[in-house]
Scaffold this active site. Structure first.
Site, PDB file in Angstrom:
ATOM      1  N   LYS A 190      34.035  55.968  -6.027  1.00  0.00           N
ATOM      2  CA  LYS A 190      34.785  56.846  -5.113  1.00  0.00           C
ATOM      3  C   LYS A 190      36.223  57.100  -5.553  1.00  0.00           C
ATOM      4  CE  LYS A 190      33.387  53.994  -1.830  1.00  0.00           C
ATOM      5  NZ  LYS A 190      32.892  53.328  -0.613  1.00  0.00           N
ATOM      6  N   ASP A 225      29.503  48.015   3.575  1.00  0.00           N
ATOM      7  CA  ASP A 225      29.533  48.768   4.847  1.00  0.00           C
ATOM      8  C   ASP A 225      28.130  49.068   5.383  1.00  0.00           C
ATOM      9  OD1 ASP A 225      29.182  50.524   2.740  1.00  0.00           O
ATOM     10  OD2 ASP A 225      30.608  52.025   3.438  1.00  0.00           O
TER      11      ASP A 225
HETATM   12  C1  BGC Z   1      29.671  52.186  -2.950  1.00  0.00           C
HETATM   13  C2  BGC Z   1      28.847  51.430  -1.933  1.00  0.00           C
HETATM   14  C3  BGC Z   1      29.215  51.880  -0.531  1.00  0.00           C
HETATM   15  C4  BGC Z   1      29.119  53.389  -0.425  1.00  0.00           C
HETATM   16  C5  BGC Z   1      29.471  53.907   0.971  1.00  0.00           C
HETATM   17  C6  BGC Z   1      29.594  53.682  -2.713  1.00  0.00           C
HETATM   18  O1  BGC Z   1      30.466  54.348  -3.575  1.00  0.00           O
HETATM   19  O2  BGC Z   1      29.251  51.893  -4.267  1.00  0.00           O
HETATM   20  O3  BGC Z   1      29.037  50.044  -2.073  1.00  0.00           O
HETATM   21  O4  BGC Z   1      28.351  51.255   0.385  1.00  0.00           O
HETATM   22  O5  BGC Z   1      29.962  53.995  -1.377  1.00  0.00           O
HETATM   23  O6  BGC Z   1      30.763  53.554   1.344  1.00  0.00           O
END
Ligand code: BGC
Length: 485
Positions: A190, A225
């Site tokens: 992200k 999460d």
């Molecule tokens: C992460 C996950 C997370 C998801 C939603 C992804 O980029 O790798 O661990 O649960 O985003 O937040």
């Protein structure tokens, strides 16, 4: 919003900037129609494509359960083997780090009768530079936020002497858990690129920062999460078996039988079950991708990674649309003679913008015009606005339908191992995340794909339900059920 500025079709280049040459002289939505048609064809998700994605998701899940590194899906063990019972009592905290904000939550649990007595939370935006800074800087910032939150309590909440306040730490990145309260960051996603955290125990990072702040707090549970959402939703409803986050990023977790997890090598939990975080954002098998997806991936800070996430999640949908519009502007003069600098700026068009454009029901699509002008720096007439909405819809439809296929893949895998225990009874999929919550078209496409894949009858047993902010309460509940006292 400057709606009045939208009217004339042409936009002068900003002073001092040279106009970017265009290849086609004619400027109208008509000239870019072939680009749209081609895009729609490439993004199409007819039933066979959905079926392939669902089957491949189920197969990748199995491969990831067999051995670490066995597939794109990491299939992470959460160390959550039992669910909160409802008997949890006392004061607990949740700290949620997973995107551009972090949240601190205080929860007072009252046991079976009173359940959740009170919650209070505070949200802090993480400054952009911290997403690219050092691990210490990021965790110090978080610990400082926690300290401020705790300070405001005054003497309101008392813990028995000798006890530290316990936190459920929701850390929403791929973490290899080593126990319920420790885990090693595998990589950032992200858009985060913090140095010095990958390969480290994130709980240790937080504990050290809390010590530097002199805070009397400790982490009792480290959760993704999705896992927090599942635990939070399950607190109210025993039929919850899967949780999905569709927000900035995406992921899904589910309740698995320990006897079908070969990589556990026989270490069964007493309940015989455990929650697995699939990290499905890394899925990539058979997705209908375009040149825009490939270019965006190549330009990203994690090329070749998180391909499903880049196709279906909130961080990326607006950017894919921007890339399509830029091509339409450059190759087909969609917005007239000049290509605005704003439109050429990566990530300037965000998913909330394309969502707002798709909600515009006015005759002249005034809101679409205003957003195009304000955000992308381009003027538009009605035919152009209609074209832009079509582009948004194409990208959002693909995202929603693929997310639906992913959900069916998970349910299918569970059903294969436990005949009739998934499709033969009520099964709830708890959903959360801003994209799911705020984008009605996305939600509709997702649900339609699930129904198409399962058929009307079977899909009646699958309840796809929004579980708002369940992850914070879920993390606090898990801190309670894993309390150190
Ligand atoms: C992460 C996950 C997370 C998801 C939603 C992804 O980029 O790798 O661990 O649960 O985003 O937040």
């Amino acid at each position: 919003m400057s709606v009045s500025a939208v009217g004339s079709f042409w936009l002068s280049p900003s002073p001092g900037k040279l106009p970017r040459p265009r290849m086609v002289v004619r400027s109208s939505a008509v000239s870019v129609a072939p680009i749209l048609t081609h895009l729609q064809k490439q993004c199409a998700t007819p039933l066979p494509v959905l079926r392939h994605v669902a089957d491949a998701m189920a197969a990748d899940m199995r491969a990831g359960l067999a051995v670490d590194g066995g597939s794109d899906l990491k299939m992470i063990l959460s160390y959550v083997d039992t669910f909160p019972t409802g008997n949890e009592k006392g004061l607990f905290y949740a700290l949620d780090l997973g995107g551009t904000n972090f949240r601190v939550l205080r929860v007072q649990l009252g046991g079976k009768d009173e359940r959740v007595i009170a919650t209070e939370f505070e949200q802090v935006t993480i400054p952009q530079e911290l997403m690219f800074g050092t691990s210490e800087e990021l965790f110090d910032f978080i610990a400082c936020g926690l300290a401020n939150f705790a300070k405001k309590e005054g003497g309101k909440f008392h813990l028995p002497s000798g006890r530290k306040r316990e936190i459920g730490f929701t850390f929403s990145f791929p973490v290899k858990q080593t126990s319920i309260d420790s885990g090693i960051l595998m990589k950032w996603t992200k858009g985060f690129a913090v140095s010095g955290t990958a390969g480290r125990d994130v709980v240790a990072c937080l504990n050290e920062a809390m010590e530097r702040q002199g805070l009397d707090m400790q982490v009792s549970a480290l959760v993704n999460d999705t896992v927090g959402t599942l635990a939070g939703a399950r607190y109210w409803d025993d039929d919850v078996m899967v949780a999905v986050i569709l927000g900035t990023g995406t992921n899904a977790c589910y309740v698995e039988r320990t006897d079908v997890i070969p990589k556990l090598q026989g270490q069964m939990s007493s309940s015989g079950r455990t929650i697995i975080s699939t990290e499905w954002g890394a899925f990539s098998n058979g997705l209908p991708l375009t040149e825009f997806d490939r270019d965006m991936d190549a330009a990203s800070i994690n090329p070749g990674e998180q391909i499903f996430e880049k196709t279906i999640s909130g961080m990326y949908l607006g950017e894919i649309v921007r890339r399509v519009l830029l091509k339409m502007a450059e190759a087909g003069a969609l917005f007239g003679e000049y290509v605005s600098e704003k439109l050429s700026t990566p990530f300037i068009l965000r998913t909330p913008d394309i969502c707002a454009m798709q909600q515009d029901n006015s005759d002249h699509l005034d809101a679409v015009g205003a957003i195009l002008y304000d955000v992308a720096g381009v003027k538009s007439d009605l035919s152009v606005r209609k074209m832009v909405v079509e582009v948004c819809d194409t990208i959002v439809k693909r995202g929603g339908r693929l997310a639906g296929a992913g959900i069916v893949g998970i349910l299918q895998k569970m059903e294969e191992d436990s005949k009739d225990l998934i499709f033969g009874k009520r099964t709830v999929v708890a959903m959360d995340g801003g994209l799911y919550e705020n984008y009605p078209q996305y939600r509709r496409y997702l649900k339609e794909a699930v129904t198409e894949l399962l058929g009307l009858e079977m899909s009646k047993n699958v309840v796809i339900e929004h579980s708002k902010d369940g992850s914070g309460i879920g993390a606090a509940l898990l801190a309670a059920s894993n309390s150190k006292y």
